[in-house]
Design an enzyme around this catalytic site. Structure first.
Site, short mmCIF file in Angstrom:
data_model
loop_
_atom_site.label_atom_id
_atom_site.label_comp_id
_atom_site.label_asym_id
_atom_site.label_seq_id
_atom_site.Cartn_x
_atom_site.Cartn_y
_atom_site.Cartn_z
N ARG A 1 0.82 -1.22 0.00
CA ARG A 1 0.00 0.00 0.00
C ARG A 1 0.85 1.27 0.00
NH1 ARG A 1 -5.11 -1.93 3.75
NH2 ARG A 1 -6.27 -2.77 1.97
N LYS B 1 -18.97 -16.04 3.18
CA LYS B 1 -20.41 -15.91 3.45
C LYS B 1 -21.20 -15.20 2.36
CE LYS B 1 -19.80 -14.37 7.83
NZ LYS B 1 -20.35 -13.68 8.96
N GLY C 1 -8.98 -8.69 -0.11
CA GLY C 1 -7.73 -8.95 0.62
C GLY C 1 -7.29 -10.40 0.50
N GLY D 1 -13.44 -3.76 0.35
CA GLY D 1 -14.83 -3.28 0.43
C GLY D 1 -15.16 -2.21 -0.59
P1 ADP Z 1 -11.81 -11.49 0.13
O1 ADP Z 1 -10.98 -11.02 1.30
O2 ADP Z 1 -10.97 -11.82 -1.06
O3 ADP Z 1 -12.96 -10.58 -0.18
P2 ADP Z 1 -13.44 -13.17 1.80
O4 ADP Z 1 -12.90 -12.49 3.01
O5 ADP Z 1 -14.84 -12.93 1.41
O6 ADP Z 1 -12.47 -12.89 0.55
O7 ADP Z 1 -13.32 -14.75 1.97
C1 ADP Z 1 -12.12 -15.37 2.33
C2 ADP Z 1 -12.35 -16.38 3.41
O8 ADP Z 1 -13.32 -17.35 3.02
C3 ADP Z 1 -11.09 -17.15 3.69
O9 ADP Z 1 -10.69 -16.91 5.02
C4 ADP Z 1 -11.47 -18.60 3.45
O10 ADP Z 1 -10.89 -19.49 4.39
C5 ADP Z 1 -12.97 -18.56 3.60
N1 ADP Z 1 -13.60 -19.71 2.91
C6 ADP Z 1 -13.57 -20.00 1.61
N2 ADP Z 1 -14.21 -21.15 1.36
C7 ADP Z 1 -14.67 -21.62 2.55
C8 ADP Z 1 -15.40 -22.78 2.96
N3 ADP Z 1 -15.79 -23.69 2.07
N4 ADP Z 1 -15.69 -22.91 4.27
C9 ADP Z 1 -15.29 -21.98 5.16
N5 ADP Z 1 -14.59 -20.86 4.84
C10 ADP Z 1 -14.28 -20.67 3.55
MG MG Z 2 -11.33 -11.15 3.42
#
Ligand code: ADP
Ligand code: MG
Length: 404
Positions: A46, A207, A360, A383
């Site tokens: 960053r 989620k 992230g 976000g």
């Molecule tokens: P980003 O930061 O790229 O936006 P998110 O924070 O939404 O992504 O999601 C990442 C998290 O989702 C990771 O910590 C990963 O472990 C979790 N994850 C992915 N698939 C599963 C799963 N099947 N069950 C539980 N957690 C999951």
């Molecule tokens: Mg994340």
């Protein structure tokens, strides 16, 4: 004059190319919310991302006052979240002195800013030491704005927040986008305005509830929506499959159904996992196996997409001309469950077209895959990237000067 940058529905916004910067005091909001281990910066991406803007302001002879937050001090002074290590690293990267100030407002800060020579750089203390920052307190914003003749916003990562230093200051001094902001908006904007088709979006992560808005609005934009990761579990649940001990959100099953129905009605392709990697827990060394999506054992968790699904998703991605990816396909932090995420990263890297990855954890996964330099745009925003893609107005952009 530059072409400026486009907010979602707004007119074009001015950038630092559109203003005479010589001798001007620039109150410049950057995103130096870097990961730290103790007092050590573990990833300076960053800080590096701000260099084009900071160097340009220096070359143009501006007096530069940088402001950022770091971590969550919750409106109090937290010594471990002071910006001194950031100032040191920035100084190394610029090969120039960076005057670290120990506060962000007040007479001493004003005095130090008044002493800046053209081309010199000061860094204020963590703006979130003041509760007024996140409340977008008008008086606090006025005091920050008193440190600049103009406002430069280069903090794309906080552009979706209306805080004093990201938007409030623009009530008092004119605001211009920095180069990182411009780059992000131009790249993400390309996804929204006439993307080359087919446009394939891949959404994963933990989620559904985190990303409901983005799922719904992406469905309007894309030709194919691919859903993987933890959130796919809730879609499979909504189809009547038992998901064992997997992460699920039963109260979002109805939303998932609505999205699936909307896809059918609008003739969009929506792909879900057809097989899954399951294990008793998301831990290294546990016994894993592959099952059909409708056959998750009662005592198991779905933790990655299976081989058949990886092939299905990769083939769809291979035919794309535009790709947006957010959210890992599994618990990629734990070795036995990262295969699906890495294969999707590889598939996106090989696309002959425009590819964007945001989030992230998704960026961390792309780094891990070794394909980071094969992606057209890595969005630093988290976000903010999602809200922009969702079609929401970002206060940190809307507050800037209109062009023309
Ligand atoms: P980003 O930061 O790229 O936006 P998110 O924070 O939404 O992504 O999601 C990442 C998290 O989702 C990771 O910590 C990963 O472990 C979790 N994850 C992915 N698939 C599963 C799963 N099947 N069950 C539980 N957690 C999951
Ligand atoms: Mg994340």
């Amino acid at each position: 004059m530059s072409a400026g940058i486009k907010g979602v529905t707004s007119v074009a916004k001015a950038t630092i190319r559109d203003v005479d910067l010589r001798d001007k005091r620039c109150f410049c909001r950057v995103d130096y919310n870097v990961p730290m281990k103790g007092q050590e910066i573990t990833d300076d991406t960053r800080i590096r991302a701000s260099l084009p803007t900071v160097k340009y302001l220096m070359e143009q002879g501006a007096k530069i006052v940088l402001a950022s937050h770091l971590g969550r001090p919750k409106g109090k002074v937290v010594d471990s979240l002071r910006l001194d290590p950031v100032a040191q690293r920035l100084s190394q990267l610029l090969s120039a002195e960076v005057k670290k100030l120990d506060d962000c407002i007040g007479p001493e800060v004003e005095q130090a800013v008044a002493e800046l020579q053209p081309g010199q750089v000061a860094l204020l203390e963590n703006v979130r030491f003041y509760p007024e920052e996140e409340k977008n307190d008008r008086e606090f914003a006025r005091q920050l704005a008193a440190l600049g003749d103009i406002f430069v916003n280069d903090a794309f990562g906080t552009a979706h927040r209306a805080h004093a230093s990201t938007a409030g200051v623009a009530e008092f001094i004119p605001g211009y986008a920095g180069f990182l902001m411009e780059k992000e908006i131009n790249a993400l904007g390309k996804l929204l305005s006439s993307p080359d088709r087919p446009f394939v979006a891949i959404i994963g992560g933990a989620k559904v509830s985190d990303k409901l808005g983005v799922l719904e609005s992406l469905l309007d934009q894309v030709d194919t929506l691919i859903i993987g990761g933890g959130m796919a579990n809730t879609f499979l649940l909504a189809q009547g499959y038992g998901m064992g001990k997997s992460l699920i959100e039963p109260d979002r099953a109805e939303d998932a159904l609505r999205i699936m129905e909307k896809a059918v009605e609008s003739g969009k392709k929506l792909l879900l996992p057809s097989d899954l990697v399951v294990a008793p827990a998301p831990e290294p060394g546990v016994p894993v196996k592959v099952v059909e999506a409708d056959a998750v054992p009662e005592d198991m968790m779905a933790l990655d997409i299976g081989p058949e699904t990886r092939k299905l998703f990769s083939e769809e991605i291979a035919g794309a001309k535009t790709v947006f990816w957010n959210g890992p396909m599994g618990v990629f932090e734990v070795e036995p469950f990262r295969g699906g995420t890495l294969e999707i990263a590889a598939a996106i890297a090989h696309v002959d077209g425009f590819t964007v990855v945001g989030g992230g954890d998704s960026l961390a996964a792309v780094e891990l895959s070794g394909y980071a330099d094969k992606i057209s745009h890595l969005s630093t925003g988290g976000g903010a990237s999602l809200e922009f893609v969702e079609g929401k107005k970002l206060p940190g952009i809307e507050c800037l000067v209109d062009l023309g």
